[in-house]
Design a protein around this motif. Sequence first.
Motif, PDB file in Angstrom:
ATOM      1  N   ASP A  68      -8.985  14.091  -2.599  1.00 55.93           N
ATOM      2  CA  ASP A  68      -8.531  12.758  -2.980  1.00 55.93           C
ATOM      3  C   ASP A  68      -8.196  11.900  -1.765  1.00 55.93           C
ATOM      4  OD1 ASP A  68      -5.195  13.840  -3.934  1.00 55.93           O
ATOM      5  OD2 ASP A  68      -6.512  14.351  -2.254  1.00 55.93           O
ATOM      6  N   ALA A  69      -9.185  11.633  -0.978  1.00 52.49           N
ATOM      7  CA  ALA A  69      -8.939  10.805   0.202  1.00 52.49           C
ATOM      8  C   ALA A  69      -9.145   9.347  -0.165  1.00 52.49           C
ATOM      9  CB  ALA A  69      -9.904  11.216   1.314  1.00 52.49           C
ATOM     10  N   HIS A  70      -8.061   8.644  -0.395  1.00 54.59           N
ATOM     11  CA  HIS A  70      -8.285   7.242  -0.730  1.00 54.59           C
ATOM     12  C   HIS A  70      -7.386   6.288   0.047  1.00 54.59           C
ATOM     13  CE1 HIS A  70      -5.169   8.402  -3.727  1.00 54.59           C
ATOM     14  NE2 HIS A  70      -4.643   7.284  -3.265  1.00 54.59           N
ATOM     15  N   LEU A  71      -6.431   6.828   0.779  1.00 56.53           N
ATOM     16  CA  LEU A  71      -5.532   5.894   1.483  1.00 56.53           C
ATOM     17  C   LEU A  71      -6.237   5.378   2.736  1.00 56.53           C
ATOM     18  CD1 LEU A  71      -2.466   4.954   1.346  1.00 56.53           C
ATOM     19  CD2 LEU A  71      -2.237   6.452   3.305  1.00 56.53           C
TER      20      LEU A  71
ATOM     21  N   PHE B 178      -3.360  14.944   4.503  1.00 55.61           N
ATOM     22  CA  PHE B 178      -4.805  15.129   4.300  1.00 55.61           C
ATOM     23  C   PHE B 178      -5.493  13.788   4.083  1.00 55.61           C
ATOM     24  CE2 PHE B 178      -4.032  19.691   3.580  1.00 55.61           C
ATOM     25  CZ  PHE B 178      -5.109  20.209   4.286  1.00 55.61           C
ATOM     26  N   ARG B 179      -4.812  12.911   3.359  1.00 56.41           N
ATOM     27  CA  ARG B 179      -5.407  11.583   3.140  1.00 56.41           C
ATOM     28  C   ARG B 179      -5.502  10.815   4.444  1.00 56.41           C
ATOM     29  NH1 ARG B 179      -1.797   9.523  -1.672  1.00 56.41           N
ATOM     30  NH2 ARG B 179      -1.744  11.489  -2.801  1.00 56.41           N
TER      31      ARG B 179
ATOM     32  N   GLU C 149       0.820  -1.196   0.000  1.00 58.61           N
ATOM     33  CA  GLU C 149       0.000   0.000   0.000  1.00 58.61           C
ATOM     34  C   GLU C 149       0.865   1.262   0.000  1.00 58.61           C
ATOM     35  OE1 GLU C 149      -3.345  -0.501   2.649  1.00 58.61           O
ATOM     36  OE2 GLU C 149      -3.188   1.646   3.111  1.00 58.61           O
TER      37      GLU C 149
ATOM     38  N   ALA D 222      -8.393  12.110   6.321  1.00 64.36           N
ATOM     39  CA  ALA D 222      -9.657  11.640   5.758  1.00 64.36           C
ATOM     40  C   ALA D 222      -9.915  10.189   6.134  1.00 64.36           C
ATOM     41  CB  ALA D 222      -9.630  11.791   4.241  1.00 64.36           C
ATOM     42  N   ALA D 223      -8.835   9.428   6.312  1.00 66.12           N
ATOM     43  CA  ALA D 223      -8.997   8.027   6.688  1.00 66.12           C
ATOM     44  C   ALA D 223      -9.246   7.877   8.181  1.00 66.12           C
ATOM     45  CB  ALA D 223      -7.750   7.243   6.279  1.00 66.12           C
TER      46      ALA D 223
END
Lengths: 243, 626, 300
Positions: free
Chosen positions: C296-299, A186-187, A124, A190-191
């Motif tokens: 783009d929140a995908h992780l 940011f990702r 990942e 969001a997670a």
Amino acid sequence: MNTAKPALLSIDAIDVHYGAVQALYGVSLHVNAGEVVSVLGGNASGKSTTLKSVLGLVGPTQGRIVLDGREIQGRAPADVIDLGVASVPEGRRVFPDMSVDENLLLGAYPRRKHKADIAQDLAEVFTTFPRLAERRKQLAGTLSGGEQQMLALGRAWLRRGKLVCIDEPSMGLSPRFVDAVYDVLFRWKAAGQTILLVEQNARIALELADRAYVLQYGHVVLEGNAADLAADAAVQKAYLGAA
Amino acid sequence: MLELFASQIVNGLAIGQVYALIALGFSLVFGVSNLINFAQGALFMLGAFIAFTGVTTLHLPLVAAAALSVAVMSLLGMLLERLALRPLENAPYIAPVLSTLAISLIVDQLAEIIWSPEGQAFPVPFEEVTYFFGSAYITSTDLLIFGFGAAAAIALTLFLSRSWLGRTLRATAQDRDAAAQLGVRTSNVKRLAFGLAGALGALSGILVALYFKSVFPQMGLPYGLKGFAAALLGGLASTPGAVLGGLLLGIVETLASAYIGEGYRDLVAYTLVLVFLVFRPQGLLGDRRLDALGGLGGAGGAMPSTSVLSSSSSQRKATRVLELPPWGFLAVGLALALLPVATQNAYVLQAVAYAIIFALLVASVTLVSGSLGILSIGHMAFYGVGAYAVGILARNHGWPAEAALLGAAAITAIIAMVAALPLLKLSGHTAALGTLAVGQIGYLVFMTWLDVTRGPMGFIGIPAPRLGLLGGYTLASLTQKFCLIAVVVAVGLALAQRLLNSGIGRVWRGIREDRLAAHAAGLPVRRYILLGFALSGLLAGTAGGLFAYVQSVVSPESFTVSASILLLTLAVLGGLGNLTGAALAGFALTLLPELLRPFAEWRMIAYGVALLLMLRLRPNGLLGAR
Amino acid sequence: MVHSLPTPGSTQPGLHVQGLSRHFSGVKAVDDVSFDLLPGEILALVGPNGAGKSTLIQLVSGVERPTAGRILLGDVRLDGRGPERIARLGMGRSFQTSRVFPALTVWDSVRLGTQAGLLRGGGTMHKDPGSGHGRLSNPLAEIAGELLGLPGWRRRRAEADARAETALKRFGDRLWPRRDQPAFSLSYANRRRLEIARVLAAEPRYVLLDEPAAGMNPSETAELTDLLLALRAEQPTLGLLVVEHKLSLVRRIADRVVVLNQGRVLATGTPAEALDDPEVVEAYLGRRRTRPAESDAHLG
């Protein structure tokens, strides 16, 4: 204030001394699960020291630090990490004579028994950071500063911690890489990742954070919602010393 | 021709493989703890002896005895870390190094008590076969050593690169704080490194025992030093470097021994070390981390200092320093000069005379090691130069005592300055290693320069001191020589103390405390280092000259590196940089063994234990480091 | 007509940094930086963490060697010279982590600052800097002078000690009463003061101060500000380069400010001009992101 659940991390009135010099004066802050909290301040404001005392790298002389209901002040760094904390240290601190692969793998050290999960997380990370995938076998010391910061982020991700502590991720990076680093953060946010972020780059940190604290001379001088602080003239003052 | 060369290379590879294993022990420990473990030689010797006992007393097969030895030595390595080093974590940087030295003094002496000081035959359970290729040959033992050594090095490399433990070890060596932030328990890793160092020590000890088919308690030091040199050649913290350094050293010294002469084996080896220190101090594969000893303040806001007396903890304690003023040395010297009035007992006078000479010698060590902060593990070479110089000037050239002593002091001062040239840019461990190489080279020159020193036969027939200024009056009796010694030493110490109290002494201490700041303050650092070595050489040469006059015979055994190591520990015991402390330690610890003569064999053990205790309780020495 | 060409590298007094770069394995810590520090001027060097300010000081003082570019003091090239020589040419510096010779007493520590001048014949650093680049007295003369207490040497020493005393007393009662204590026993702020005192004791023509106010509280910072202003009033030709994060200090003392960011000069000017420049504000506070964040929140 949320009263339903206790905070994931709470720092309660800690003092920290380096020899005869006092670096923190009764600093208190808390981070709730799922929240991104940023600690801001100019140089030598005590922001890094705050993070280091959470990680057990310095021991407070006063006060308590509670993680998930357990007091952790004065514990060794390895004990704190074992409780589910990941760290992206200041200045990246990748292992220069080890390959990118090995650096990442070491991030998963506390859960080394779970081989299959690690392999999956490693894959990942490589999809997230294609640049690292290209350089898997390369020694980390030969990467550029920005790539090393990506590696440090990836290494911390492999910890799969409930709290990630990040110390000045934008330091010494060009704007392009600062953007890239924050894209990743940011990702993570969001997670649902809980993050405690120490940053000099106030604007971008306030964009990412839910809440923030501003330190000056070892005291918390401001705290509040990131959006409110971003509009506050006092933040500017804390950095630029305008009269 | 070529075949001879080839077999020398094979021979060199075999012994080089042994050095490589010892060097690996050094570099593993250095990597995780930034410490040069002087007890590595003792671990090596003990490993050989445990296998020896396993084979001879317990009648185990060699393989089982070897396994036993490796296991025991791994545990002892960890014990060493726990007892000698862990308690000293916040002590001055020099303390753990000396602690390992003390341990090796104790272990070496214990081995002599347990297994007798004599060498003993190590039973080899298999027939040795020699294979010929034309006129080149190779023995099965060579093959065995090379094979086992290489296998151990490969196994270690695999362990370091493939296992979690190995990875944490490397990570800790590269960045301890970062490793801790990934959840690695770095203190456990440190213990692991010491355990591995013990195992490698045992393995290399057994291989050497097989190579020479014998074991002897004094084998630790020479092999320990060679392993250390190999580690340095490779780059101290680098494991492939250690192997490379070991093989290189093995080949070079085997070739030197074959083509120049057996006596030149070590001379060439240590010259190679010195050359490397000058041109490539980080070694073949090393980085520049060696320079970091104390030089970089950590994140904790520690005070920057390059001093071996500073520590990683940010708190330093002020220690009281007890010192004599310059005239105090004259007063004490005068009082001692009157000793013959109280007693004419030749035994007492002789013993006290040696003690006074040692006071001066240890003072010369503390000047360089303490005030200037360059640990000297080779001062016996300077002492020896002074002794031989007086011998040559007084006997061969008939110089009077004043001229001979001054001449010897001047020659030694010049040689000390020349010896300091390669050390000018070094600090910390590398500088200490440089002095070690200087000490070894000095000793080996005394051994091999037969035309001048007569080598191991000794330089004999040094005449009694004749005073030219007093019309050729000759100090024939011990009483007269005794007075000369007391007066010369007192004057030397008084002058040295005056310099230490002056602006020059202040600059020396400044260079020790922070060499970078000294440069930045415009101080001519090289000049002051050379000056320090010159003065130290002056004192050591004078001491050596007096020694030659008392003994009337000089031989290389008086100037070994192990004696140099002892000198350094004496300087530490007195309080580094403290001339009074050094003189007192030198004086007292030369006399004490005379008083304890009945317990001679326990004496080094007692001394080692005393040193350990002092490092724990009074890390700044008896009279305080200055 | 005879054309007189301007001499290359001009002989204008002052410290001239021209196109200076220092790269560390791919990282450009200092990248093509130029500025001048004239006699009598106070120049502040500011910028966020990692901007290359300290590296610049290391380069100018000779501790690090530049990858490219030139450093001139008047018409003397400094780049390529070691730190000792540069110091003896009249350039004093302090370090970011104060380096005070910890085990020495405060008095001895400051006296080390006068030693190089004493070796040059009792003179100070700023007298005839160019002549022979400062010949030092013969070591044998030094030993004899010290051992025998020769009158000439004692006079030099007394003069040097007087300079050291003046420098220590600049800090009022902060250091002078503590002169017999070991330097390591001083507080953080006092160690900074001691280091500055040692630098000033050498009576340099140019001084580089690396974060002199770090670890000082606001009133101590104000005290240091006054001291630097007093120094400049006393020595109108002294050139001072200050790296400092406390912009309140910078605003009060600096004639000009050079702002560094990522190794490059971002702005130069008076404190007001330079520090209020939008680009500078951005360098300190970070810039606004141009993209919306949640895209783009995908992780995970």
